[in-house]
Scaffold this motif. Structure first.
Motif, short mmCIF file in Angstrom:
data_model
loop_
_atom_site.label_atom_id
_atom_site.label_comp_id
_atom_site.label_asym_id
_atom_site.label_seq_id
_atom_site.Cartn_x
_atom_site.Cartn_y
_atom_site.Cartn_z
N GLY A 49 43.56 39.09 57.77
CA GLY A 49 44.48 39.83 58.86
C GLY A 49 43.78 39.67 60.13
O GLY A 49 42.42 39.36 60.46
N TYR A 50 44.68 40.13 60.98
CA TYR A 50 43.87 40.44 62.47
C TYR A 50 42.85 41.40 62.36
O TYR A 50 42.84 42.46 62.06
N GLY A 51 41.87 41.00 63.32
CA GLY A 51 41.01 41.79 63.74
C GLY A 51 39.73 41.77 62.64
O GLY A 51 38.70 42.55 62.66
N CYS A 52 39.95 41.03 61.45
CA CYS A 52 39.11 40.84 60.50
C CYS A 52 38.76 42.39 59.73
O CYS A 52 37.38 42.61 59.63
N THR A 53 39.71 43.31 59.93
CA THR A 53 39.20 44.75 59.54
C THR A 53 39.12 44.79 58.04
O THR A 53 38.61 45.98 57.55
N TRP A 54 39.33 43.95 57.18
CA TRP A 54 39.14 44.24 55.98
C TRP A 54 38.45 42.82 55.17
O TRP A 54 38.73 41.93 55.29
N ALA A 55 37.41 43.19 54.43
CA ALA A 55 36.50 42.21 54.10
C ALA A 55 36.42 42.56 52.39
O ALA A 55 36.43 43.54 52.01
N ALA A 56 36.88 41.16 51.74
CA ALA A 56 37.07 41.41 50.15
C ALA A 56 35.64 41.90 49.51
O ALA A 56 34.50 41.38 49.77
N ASN A 70 53.84 48.65 45.47
CA ASN A 70 54.07 48.19 44.01
C ASN A 70 54.42 46.81 43.87
O ASN A 70 55.45 46.23 44.64
N VAL A 71 53.72 46.07 43.21
CA VAL A 71 53.96 44.54 43.12
C VAL A 71 54.13 44.38 41.51
O VAL A 71 53.30 44.58 40.72
N ALA A 72 55.22 43.61 41.23
CA ALA A 72 55.63 43.43 39.73
C ALA A 72 55.33 44.53 38.98
O ALA A 72 54.98 44.31 37.85
N GLY A 73 55.70 45.59 39.32
CA GLY A 73 55.73 46.66 38.61
C GLY A 73 54.42 47.48 38.57
O GLY A 73 54.16 48.72 37.62
N LYS A 74 53.20 47.23 39.14
CA LYS A 74 52.07 47.73 39.16
C LYS A 74 51.46 48.00 40.48
O LYS A 74 51.90 47.47 41.62
N LEU A 75 50.69 49.24 40.59
CA LEU A 75 50.43 49.78 41.81
C LEU A 75 49.25 48.93 42.42
O LEU A 75 48.14 48.78 41.91
N CYS A 76 49.39 48.66 43.81
CA CYS A 76 48.50 47.77 44.26
C CYS A 76 48.04 48.36 45.84
O CYS A 76 48.78 49.29 46.17
N GLN A 77 47.46 47.67 46.45
CA GLN A 77 46.79 48.39 47.80
C GLN A 77 47.14 47.35 48.89
O GLN A 77 46.92 46.27 48.67
N LEU A 78 47.39 47.96 50.06
CA LEU A 78 47.67 47.07 51.09
C LEU A 78 46.35 47.00 51.57
O LEU A 78 45.38 47.85 51.80
N VAL A 79 45.96 45.55 52.21
CA VAL A 79 44.62 45.30 52.80
C VAL A 79 44.71 44.76 54.19
O VAL A 79 45.84 43.90 54.36
N GLY A 80 44.06 45.12 55.15
CA GLY A 80 44.08 44.53 56.61
C GLY A 80 45.07 45.07 57.38
O GLY A 80 46.00 46.01 56.68
#
Length: 356
Positions: free
Chosen positions: A251-258, A286-296
């Motif tokens: 994403g913009y600004g490279c604010t999240w690194a895996a 929620n993706v495909a019924g499972k809780l995930c997290q926004l990144v970046g």
């Protein structure tokens, strides 16, 4: 394929939430549907509650006229009152109730030619210090209203500044200021937070707003605890899936690194749709019924989500941003705002799909 972003509106949940408010009182409940029904569609909300609501409350005369034009016949209260003499005349013609919160409004009324009596609610500032006459000035305002043959004083009202906070001391003080006074007509005091806390003894009209849409404004009482159900479910879908290596940025600004080798899903929604740009990494999705997290960072038309632990997720997998599976109050808290703003900022690019 049509862009998958959409807002599902479950009107049975709106009715459920209205009934939760009615459980608190044997008197009237006016549903607050201002700002286009908090982004849900003002006329649609009124129609969904047409068989149940005692009345509706909106911000301005323009909104009230839109409801009348759509065939809504129930009582309508304008919370900011008339802006000028012409609006007094419109209120008279269309049987719209007006809040009076400043002496200037009575001067405007004197310049208006009313075709019928107008019911008014006198707003008193009991501590919010936004709109409303001071407590000590209320008797004079009441006398002026009651001496005007074109006006009917229906209620005295006030608005709570801190009923949503866990510390209810000032909320209790505002209640005391209003209920200790001997008013010539009945009171209307409770907003959503006050309704959730049980209301005010002796008041005759409650005015719930945000709770009708399934959100709790209270710091210490969740929507689930209050028995509320979300009316809106904001959905989209994955439009791309790809792998990144540990240390790669997104994403913009490279604010999240895996932090590990990861799998990233791209969702067709962004701040151009009203999703909050300031939602940080870690915001639930929620993706495909499972809780995930926004990144970046949130982009105008897209967000990126860590779907490493959802191996079944693929292009086209359903995504929920808030609603039945993701608490909008949590999304709002993480984004540094409130659910009211998220609902109201949802743009017209997002189709509204009516259910039930």
């Amino acid at each position: 394929m049509t862009r998958p972003t959409r807002a599902l509106l479950k009107w049975s949940n709106l009715r459920h939430n209205y009934r939760k408010a009615r459980e608190v009182t044997s008197h009237e409940v006016y549903a607050v549907i201002k700002s286009d029904g908090y982004g849900h569609g003002m006329v649609a909300c009124a129609n969904a509650l047409s068989g149940e609501a005692d009345g509706f409350a909106v911000a301005c005369v323009d909104e009230a006229l839109k409801l009348r034009g759509a065939g809504i016949r129930q009582p309508i209260l304008v919370l900011e009152g008339a802006y000028d003499a012409e609006e007094w005349e419109q209120a008279s013609e269309h049987h719209i109730q007006l809040v009076v919160h400043h002496p200037q409004q009575l001067k405007d009324r004197a310049a208006a030619e009313l075709s019928d009596e107008v019911a008014v609610w006198l707003k008193v500032s009991s501590g919010m210090n936004r709109l409303g006459v001071k407590l000590e000035d209320a008797p004079e305002m009441i006398a002026r209203i009651r001496n005007d043959r074109g006006l009917i004083l229906r209620h005295v009202m006030s608005h709570f500044a801190t009923s949503d906070e866990a510390d209810t001391s000032f909320y209790e003080e505002q209640k005391r200021r209003m209920t200790d006074h001997a008013w010539p007509v009945s009171l209307s005091l409770s907003n959503s937070a006050s309704v959730i806390r049980g209301g005010v003894t002796g008041e005759k009209v409650m005015r719930p707003g945000i709770m009708l849409y399934g959100s709790s404004p209270c710091e210490d009482i969740t929507a689930r605890d209050a028995g509320l159900k979300p009316v809106m479910t904001l959905q989209s879908a994955l439009i791309s899936v790809h792998d990144v290596k540990a240390g790669d940025t997104v994403g913009y600004g490279c604010t999240w690194a895996a932090p590990r080798n990861s799998r990233i899903g791209v969702v067709a929604i962004g701040y151009g749709d009203g999703y909050p740009r300031h939602a940080p990494t870690g915001t639930p999705v929620n993706v495909a019924g499972k809780l995930c997290q926004l990144v970046g960072r949130v982009s105008m038309d897209m967000i990126t989500v860590d779907i490493t632990d959802v191996p079944e997720a693929r292009i086209g997998s359903p995504v929920e941003l808030w609603g039945e599976l993701v608490d909008i109050d949590e999304v709002a808290r993480l984004a540094g705002t409130i659910s009211y703003e998220l609902y109201c900022r949802l743009t017209q690019r997002v189709p509204r799909i009516n259910l039930q």
